[in-house]
Design a protein around this motif. Structure first.
Motif, PDB file in Angstrom:
ATOM      1  N   ASP A 204       0.817  -1.221   0.000  1.00 27.53           N
ATOM      2  CA  ASP A 204       0.000   0.000   0.000  1.00 27.53           C
ATOM      3  C   ASP A 204       0.851   1.272   0.000  1.00 27.53           C
ATOM      4  O   ASP A 204       0.327   2.374   0.150  1.00 27.53           O
ATOM      5  CB  ASP A 204      -0.926   0.014   1.222  1.00 27.53           C
ATOM      6  N   GLY A 205       2.189   1.097  -0.121  1.00 28.54           N
ATOM      7  CA  GLY A 205       3.073   2.257  -0.217  1.00 28.54           C
ATOM      8  C   GLY A 205       3.526   2.850   1.094  1.00 28.54           C
ATOM      9  O   GLY A 205       4.005   3.993   1.131  1.00 28.54           O
ATOM     10  N   ASN A 206       3.425   2.097   2.191  1.00 28.04           N
ATOM     11  CA  ASN A 206       3.788   2.620   3.509  1.00 28.04           C
ATOM     12  C   ASN A 206       5.261   2.416   3.840  1.00 28.04           C
ATOM     13  O   ASN A 206       5.973   1.668   3.160  1.00 28.04           O
ATOM     14  CB  ASN A 206       2.935   1.946   4.589  1.00 28.04           C
ATOM     15  N   ILE A 207       5.703   3.074   4.922  1.00 28.64           N
ATOM     16  CA  ILE A 207       7.060   2.901   5.454  1.00 28.64           C
ATOM     17  C   ILE A 207       7.007   1.889   6.586  1.00 28.64           C
ATOM     18  O   ILE A 207       6.225   2.047   7.543  1.00 28.64           O
ATOM     19  CB  ILE A 207       7.628   4.229   5.990  1.00 28.64           C
ATOM     20  N   VAL A 208       7.815   0.852   6.505  1.00 23.59           N
ATOM     21  CA  VAL A 208       7.920  -0.171   7.548  1.00 23.59           C
ATOM     22  C   VAL A 208       9.349  -0.162   8.069  1.00 23.59           C
ATOM     23  O   VAL A 208      10.301  -0.179   7.281  1.00 23.59           O
ATOM     24  CB  VAL A 208       7.561  -1.570   7.004  1.00 23.59           C
ATOM     25  N   SER A 209       9.514  -0.106   9.394  1.00 20.44           N
ATOM     26  CA  SER A 209      10.862  -0.105   9.971  1.00 20.44           C
ATOM     27  C   SER A 209      11.116  -1.391  10.747  1.00 20.44           C
ATOM     28  O   SER A 209      10.205  -1.973  11.350  1.00 20.44           O
ATOM     29  CB  SER A 209      11.070   1.112  10.884  1.00 20.44           C
ATOM     30  N   ILE A 210      12.376  -1.834  10.703  1.00 18.71           N
ATOM     31  CA  ILE A 210      12.827  -3.055  11.382  1.00 18.71           C
ATOM     32  C   ILE A 210      14.188  -2.759  11.992  1.00 18.71           C
ATOM     33  O   ILE A 210      15.058  -2.178  11.327  1.00 18.71           O
ATOM     34  CB  ILE A 210      12.958  -4.237  10.402  1.00 18.71           C
ATOM     35  N   THR A 211      14.399  -3.149  13.243  1.00 21.35           N
ATOM     36  CA  THR A 211      15.710  -2.978  13.866  1.00 21.35           C
ATOM     37  C   THR A 211      16.659  -4.061  13.380  1.00 21.35           C
ATOM     38  O   THR A 211      16.284  -5.233  13.282  1.00 21.35           O
ATOM     39  CB  THR A 211      15.597  -3.040  15.400  1.00 21.35           C
ATOM     40  N   ALA A 212      17.883  -3.665  13.063  1.00 20.11           N
ATOM     41  CA  ALA A 212      18.891  -4.620  12.576  1.00 20.11           C
ATOM     42  C   ALA A 212      19.491  -5.357  13.770  1.00 20.11           C
ATOM     43  O   ALA A 212      20.482  -4.934  14.359  1.00 20.11           O
ATOM     44  CB  ALA A 212      19.979  -3.888  11.792  1.00 20.11           C
ATOM     45  N   GLY A 213      18.861  -6.465  14.136  1.00 14.15           N
ATOM     46  CA  GLY A 213      19.332  -7.286  15.249  1.00 14.15           C
ATOM     47  C   GLY A 213      19.190  -8.747  14.901  1.00 14.15           C
ATOM     48  O   GLY A 213      18.817  -9.106  13.783  1.00 14.15           O
ATOM     49  N   HIS A 214      19.440  -9.618  15.879  1.00 13.16           N
ATOM     50  CA  HIS A 214      19.405 -11.059  15.615  1.00 13.16           C
ATOM     51  C   HIS A 214      18.404 -11.771  16.518  1.00 13.16           C
ATOM     52  O   HIS A 214      18.472 -12.983  16.705  1.00 13.16           O
ATOM     53  CB  HIS A 214      20.799 -11.658  15.835  1.00 13.16           C
ATOM     54  N   TRP A 215      17.438 -11.021  17.052  1.00 11.82           N
ATOM     55  CA  TRP A 215      16.562 -11.593  18.082  1.00 11.82           C
ATOM     56  C   TRP A 215      15.462 -12.455  17.501  1.00 11.82           C
ATOM     57  O   TRP A 215      14.908 -13.291  18.203  1.00 11.82           O
ATOM     58  CB  TRP A 215      15.967 -10.448  18.913  1.00 11.82           C
TER      59      TRP A 215
ATOM     60  N   ARG B 114      14.757 -17.124  11.451  1.00 10.15           N
ATOM     61  CA  ARG B 114      15.442 -18.416  11.412  1.00 10.15           C
ATOM     62  C   ARG B 114      16.750 -18.371  10.637  1.00 10.15           C
ATOM     63  O   ARG B 114      17.502 -19.335  10.650  1.00 10.15           O
ATOM     64  CB  ARG B 114      14.516 -19.486  10.798  1.00 10.15           C
ATOM     65  N   GLN B 115      17.014 -17.255   9.970  1.00 10.13           N
ATOM     66  CA  GLN B 115      18.284 -17.097   9.261  1.00 10.13           C
ATOM     67  C   GLN B 115      19.017 -15.889   9.805  1.00 10.13           C
ATOM     68  O   GLN B 115      18.441 -14.821   9.988  1.00 10.13           O
ATOM     69  CB  GLN B 115      18.061 -16.916   7.760  1.00 10.13           C
ATOM     70  N   VAL B 116      20.303 -16.073  10.065  1.00 14.65           N
ATOM     71  CA  VAL B 116      21.146 -15.004  10.610  1.00 14.65           C
ATOM     72  C   VAL B 116      22.404 -14.895   9.765  1.00 14.65           C
ATOM     73  O   VAL B 116      23.031 -15.910   9.430  1.00 14.65           O
ATOM     74  CB  VAL B 116      21.527 -15.286  12.081  1.00 14.65           C
ATOM     75  N   ALA B 117      22.749 -13.673   9.405  1.00 12.37           N
ATOM     76  CA  ALA B 117      23.995 -13.423   8.677  1.00 12.37           C
ATOM     77  C   ALA B 117      25.073 -12.998   9.662  1.00 12.37           C
ATOM     78  O   ALA B 117      24.790 -12.346  10.670  1.00 12.37           O
ATOM     79  CB  ALA B 117      23.792 -12.332   7.632  1.00 12.37           C
ATOM     80  N   ARG B 118      26.317 -13.377   9.366  1.00  5.75           N
ATOM     81  CA  ARG B 118      27.471 -12.935  10.149  1.00  5.75           C
ATOM     82  C   ARG B 118      28.102 -11.770   9.393  1.00  5.75           C
ATOM     83  O   ARG B 118      28.754 -11.961   8.364  1.00  5.75           O
ATOM     84  CB  ARG B 118      28.480 -14.072  10.315  1.00  5.75           C
ATOM     85  N   VAL B 119      27.865 -10.564   9.894  1.00  3.24           N
ATOM     86  CA  VAL B 119      28.266  -9.329   9.198  1.00  3.24           C
ATOM     87  C   VAL B 119      29.599  -8.841   9.757  1.00  3.24           C
ATOM     88  O   VAL B 119      29.754  -8.721  10.975  1.00  3.24           O
ATOM     89  CB  VAL B 119      27.179  -8.249   9.392  1.00  3.24           C
ATOM     90  N   PRO B 120      30.588  -8.554   8.910  1.00  6.30           N
ATOM     91  CA  PRO B 120      31.893  -8.099   9.409  1.00  6.30           C
ATOM     92  C   PRO B 120      31.818  -6.745  10.111  1.00  6.30           C
ATOM     93  O   PRO B 120      31.236  -5.790   9.598  1.00  6.30           O
ATOM     94  CB  PRO B 120      32.743  -7.990   8.133  1.00  6.30           C
ATOM     95  N   VAL B 121      32.404  -6.683  11.309  1.00  3.28           N
ATOM     96  CA  VAL B 121      32.638  -5.427  12.025  1.00  3.28           C
ATOM     97  C   VAL B 121      34.085  -5.470  12.488  1.00  3.28           C
ATOM     98  O   VAL B 121      34.438  -6.229  13.389  1.00  3.28           O
ATOM     99  CB  VAL B 121      31.696  -5.253  13.230  1.00  3.28           C
ATOM    100  N   GLY B 122      34.942  -4.686  11.832  1.00  3.38           N
ATOM    101  CA  GLY B 122      36.366  -4.820  12.092  1.00  3.38           C
ATOM    102  C   GLY B 122      36.804  -6.233  11.754  1.00  3.38           C
ATOM    103  O   GLY B 122      36.500  -6.759  10.683  1.00  3.38           O
TER     104      GLY B 122
ATOM    105  N   PRO C  56      26.010 -10.873  14.423  1.00  5.01           N
ATOM    106  CA  PRO C  56      24.846 -11.610  13.923  1.00  5.01           C
ATOM    107  C   PRO C  56      23.687 -10.652  13.638  1.00  5.01           C
ATOM    108  O   PRO C  56      23.324  -9.833  14.488  1.00  5.01           O
ATOM    109  CB  PRO C  56      24.512 -12.566  15.074  1.00  5.01           C
ATOM    110  N   VAL C  57      23.118 -10.734  12.451  1.00 12.97           N
ATOM    111  CA  VAL C  57      21.980  -9.901  12.056  1.00 12.97           C
ATOM    112  C   VAL C  57      20.982 -10.774  11.300  1.00 12.97           C
ATOM    113  O   VAL C  57      21.345 -11.447  10.333  1.00 12.97           O
ATOM    114  CB  VAL C  57      22.412  -8.711  11.158  1.00 12.97           C
ATOM    115  N   SER C  58      19.734 -10.740  11.730  1.00 18.39           N
ATOM    116  CA  SER C  58      18.699 -11.514  11.031  1.00 18.39           C
ATOM    117  C   SER C  58      18.509 -10.997   9.614  1.00 18.39           C
ATOM    118  O   SER C  58      18.649  -9.802   9.354  1.00 18.39           O
ATOM    119  CB  SER C  58      17.373 -11.432  11.800  1.00 18.39           C
ATOM    120  N   THR C  59      18.176 -11.889   8.724  1.00 21.04           N
ATOM    121  CA  THR C  59      18.070 -11.543   7.302  1.00 21.04           C
ATOM    122  C   THR C  59      16.665 -11.092   6.895  1.00 21.04           C
ATOM    123  O   THR C  59      16.391 -10.906   5.712  1.00 21.04           O
ATOM    124  CB  THR C  59      18.465 -12.756   6.432  1.00 21.04           C
TER     125      THR C  59
END
Length: 318
Positions: free
Chosen positions: A210-221, A224-232, A237-240
């Motif tokens: 419907d053209g709305n804005i949806v927000s999601i926090t970048a976390g791993h809570w 069922r799929q989690v990416a291992r994102v490089p930090v340094g 872990p961040v859910s996909t």
């Protein structure tokens, strides 16, 4: 800040449905709440910093807490003990903002949005927009209030554990102190209930359609799929879920970062749209978006390492 390392995506089991009844941290916060309410209502905001530094306690040299361990794993050159102490200070400041907003005049948020035009341009495509919110201290009330005051109505995907605690007592008693305030500045909260995640996902699909804005926090809570994102030299872990939703709907995926400036104002940055090519297989598109997110996240961590809440979740490279 970090070399280009591949993102790995793994499946995992979701945490159990049962929550612990109460925790020691719940008891401490409950005992502290009358003082925090009094400070937030009666003390001028210009004095909050000193109060919160006192509540955070003195920096502990040689601390072995989860934040310090995460910094060590990252290999980044940052003042470890000071970051741990400063994070606690910022968290107490964020608590006071919520409690101050219960006053009739509320809490005033002085915020600047960098990239508002990027968001408006994404909205013009009419297939919705996904805001992927990095896990910085002030991604709660200041961010939601800033977007609302800029006339961006947001539907936020959340979970019962959002707020102060993940226990049964915390979910029932403490967390509503935050969620009630946040909901003043949201179009609506979409609650993710464990075991029925598909209901929230279906609602997000409908809202984006419907053209709305949806927000999601970048976390791993959740998820069922989690990416291992490089930090340094470490991984986060961040859910996909967010890039998967973008791939399924064609909605632009915009990372969002917020930091508190030295003068008490806030700078909210809407980053560059993440690469999530719908013509690619979902796994490849999600990995590309995660790699792009990692690049932008590392830059923001360098700007305000003492406001990023992800240090304690870092793990070694696999």
């Amino acid at each position: 800040m970090t070399e280009r390392r591949p993102v790995t995506i793994v499946r995992r089991l979701l945490p159990p449905l049962d929550r612990p009844r109460v925790s020691v941290e719940d008891v401490k916060l409950t005992a502290l709440l009358p003082l925090l309410f009094a400070v937030s209502w009666l003390v001028p905001e210009r004095h909050w910093q000193r109060v919160c530094e006192f509540l955070a306690g003195p920096p502990r040299e040689g601390s072995a807490d989860a934040v310090t361990r995460g910094i060590e794993l990252s290999g980044l050159t940052v003042p470890m003990e000071m970051i741990s102490h400063s994070l606690k200070t910022h968290r107490f400041l964020s608590y006071l903002q919520y409690l101050r907003d219960y006053r009739p005049a509320g809490w005033r948020c002085n915020a600047v949005i960098d990239g508002a035009d990027t968001l408006r341009k994404a909205q013009s495509r009419n297939n919705g927009v996904i805001l992927w919110i990095a896990h910085f201290v002030y991604n709660g009330l200041p961010l939601k209030k800033a977007l609302s005051e800029a006339d961006f109505p947001v539907f936020h995907m959340s979970r019962p554990e959002h707020g102060f605690s993940t226990t049964a007592y915390g979910v029932a008693v403490l967390n509503p102190l935050r969620s009630r305030i946040e909901e003043r500045y949201l179009a609506r909260r979409i609650m993710i209930k464990r075991g029925a995640e598909h209901v929230a996902l279906r609602e997000a699909h409908r809202l984006l359609g419907d053209g709305n804005i949806v927000s999601i926090t970048a976390g791993h809570w959740e998820g069922r799929q989690v990416a291992r994102v490089p930090v340094g030299t470490a991984t986060l872990p961040v859910s996909t879920g967010a890039p998967s939703l973008a791939h399924a709907t064609g909605a632009p995926l915009l990372p969002v970062f917020i930091r508190r400036e030295g003068d008490g104002s806030f700078r909210l940055r809407i980053g560059e749209a993440l690469a999530c090519d719908t013509s690619l297989p979902r796994g490849d598109a999600v990995a590309a978006a995660m790699t792009d997110f990692s690049r932008q996240l590392n830059s923001e961590i360098a700007r305000s390492p003492d406001q990023w809440r992800g240090w304690k979740y870092l793990g070694p490279q696999s």
